[in-house]
Design a protein around this motif. Structure first.
Motif, short mmCIF file in Angstrom:
data_model
loop_
_atom_site.label_atom_id
_atom_site.label_comp_id
_atom_site.label_asym_id
_atom_site.label_seq_id
_atom_site.Cartn_x
_atom_site.Cartn_y
_atom_site.Cartn_z
N ALA A 1 5.56 -9.15 -16.66
CA ALA A 1 5.18 -9.29 -18.07
C ALA A 1 4.24 -10.47 -18.29
N ILE A 2 4.57 -11.63 -17.73
CA ILE A 2 3.72 -12.80 -17.97
C ILE A 2 2.39 -12.67 -17.24
N ALA A 3 2.37 -12.02 -16.08
CA ALA A 3 1.11 -11.80 -15.37
C ALA A 3 0.20 -10.89 -16.18
N HIS A 4 0.77 -9.86 -16.80
CA HIS A 4 -0.03 -8.98 -17.66
C HIS A 4 -0.53 -9.73 -18.89
N GLU A 5 0.27 -10.64 -19.42
CA GLU A 5 -0.18 -11.44 -20.56
C GLU A 5 -1.38 -12.30 -20.18
N ILE A 6 -1.36 -12.86 -18.98
CA ILE A 6 -2.49 -13.66 -18.50
C ILE A 6 -3.70 -12.76 -18.25
N LEU A 7 -3.47 -11.59 -17.67
CA LEU A 7 -4.58 -10.65 -17.46
C LEU A 7 -5.25 -10.29 -18.79
N ASP A 8 -4.46 -10.10 -19.82
CA ASP A 8 -5.03 -9.74 -21.12
C ASP A 8 -5.93 -10.84 -21.67
N LEU A 9 -5.67 -12.09 -21.31
CA LEU A 9 -6.52 -13.19 -21.75
C LEU A 9 -7.92 -13.13 -21.15
N VAL A 10 -8.03 -12.51 -19.98
CA VAL A 10 -9.30 -12.55 -19.24
C VAL A 10 -9.94 -11.17 -19.10
N GLY A 11 -9.53 -10.24 -19.93
CA GLY A 11 -10.17 -8.92 -19.91
C GLY A 11 -9.26 -7.78 -19.55
N GLY A 12 -8.01 -8.07 -19.17
CA GLY A 12 -7.05 -7.02 -18.88
C GLY A 12 -7.07 -6.57 -17.43
N PRO A 13 -6.15 -5.66 -17.08
CA PRO A 13 -6.11 -5.12 -15.71
C PRO A 13 -7.43 -4.44 -15.36
N LEU A 14 -7.75 -4.42 -14.09
CA LEU A 14 -8.99 -3.80 -13.64
C LEU A 14 -8.72 -2.97 -12.40
N ARG A 15 -9.01 -1.68 -12.49
CA ARG A 15 -8.86 -0.77 -11.34
C ARG A 15 -10.13 0.04 -11.21
#
Length: 250
Positions: A221-235
């Motif tokens: 959950a917290i890793a996804h919150e940090i990802l959202d700060l920088v543009g979100g998950p990327l695949r």
């Protein structure tokens, strides 16, 4: 330096001066850095000594035992130190910059140490070089891939290894987002809490929860919150040359 340093620091400074006088007689300046200079030394702490050498000498790192104490000497020319400072900013950890910025003078007949300490403090205050967009996207992709792995793994050893990498990658992205210095090893939690006490603290606690309780949910959950700060998950859509690719999924 204060006129009457604490006894432990005074002893360390005397040891450092004797080492510089005997081993680096041509030194232009020398400072004592690390935990000893900051007043946080323990019984096993080594001495971190930074020595400025004349032009034409060789920049190097030497590990030795001096008067029974393990000592790390970072000996460098002015040009060599400029390269190290530049690498510190690009690598965003600032190892040598912090050593100089938080150091105490050992030998400074011409004012070189004072100037270098002031320069290092200014660069520390200015912060590290930001990630390029490509570097940030690579880091987003790598963290996304690790979170996919974390959701799939069932083996406890694999889970712990992946969790460690999630912590490392997420902390690097968070530090960059806050334009703050990042750390490795024992410096990761220290720099992380400086960069963002709220999210950094939550990330550390979530990593601890996984280690103690085998529960990946808080870390995810917290890793996804940090990802959202920088543009979100990327695949999908991410690409890169093989030589540039961070092999985060192996």
């Amino acid at each position: 330096m204060e006129p009457h340093p604490p006894p432990a620091l005074a002893t360390a400074l005397d040891q450092a001066r004797r080492l510089v006088d005997s081993r680096y007689p041509a030194a232009l300046s020398a400072v004592l850095g690390g935990s000893t200079a900051r007043g946080r030394a323990t019984g096993t702490s080594d001495l971190d000594i930074l020595v400025l050498l004349p032009d034409g000498d060789v920049t190097r790192r030497e590990t030795l035992r001096h008067e029974g104490r393990l000592t790390e000497v970072f000996a460098h020319t002015r040009a060599g130190l400029e390269e190290i400072f530049a690498a510190d900013r690009a690598g965003r950890r600032g190892t040598m910059l912090f050593l100089y910025a938080e150091s105490v003078s050992v030998h400074d007949p011409h004012g070189h140490a004072a100037a270098l300490r002031a320069e290092a403090r200014a660069q520390v205050d200015a912060g590290p070089d930001p990630l390029t967009r490509k570097q940030r996207d690579d880091a987003r992709y790598g963290l996304t891939d690790l979170l996919d792995d974390l959701a799939d793994v069932r083996d406890r050893h694999e889970q712990l290894v992946v969790a460690d990498r999630v912590l490392t990658n997420a902390s690097a992205l968070l530090a960059d987002h806050r334009h703050a210095w990042w750390g490795n090893g024992k410096w990761l939690p220290r720099r992380l809490m400086t960069a963002d006490p709220v999210l950094g603290g939550a990330l550390l606690q979530a990593h601890l929860a996984l280690a103690e309780q085998a529960d990946p949910a808080p870390l995810t959950a917290i890793a996804h919150e940090i990802l959202d700060l920088v543009g979100g998950p990327l695949r999908e859509g991410h690409s890169g040359l093989w030589a540039e690719r961070g092999r985060s999924g192996e």
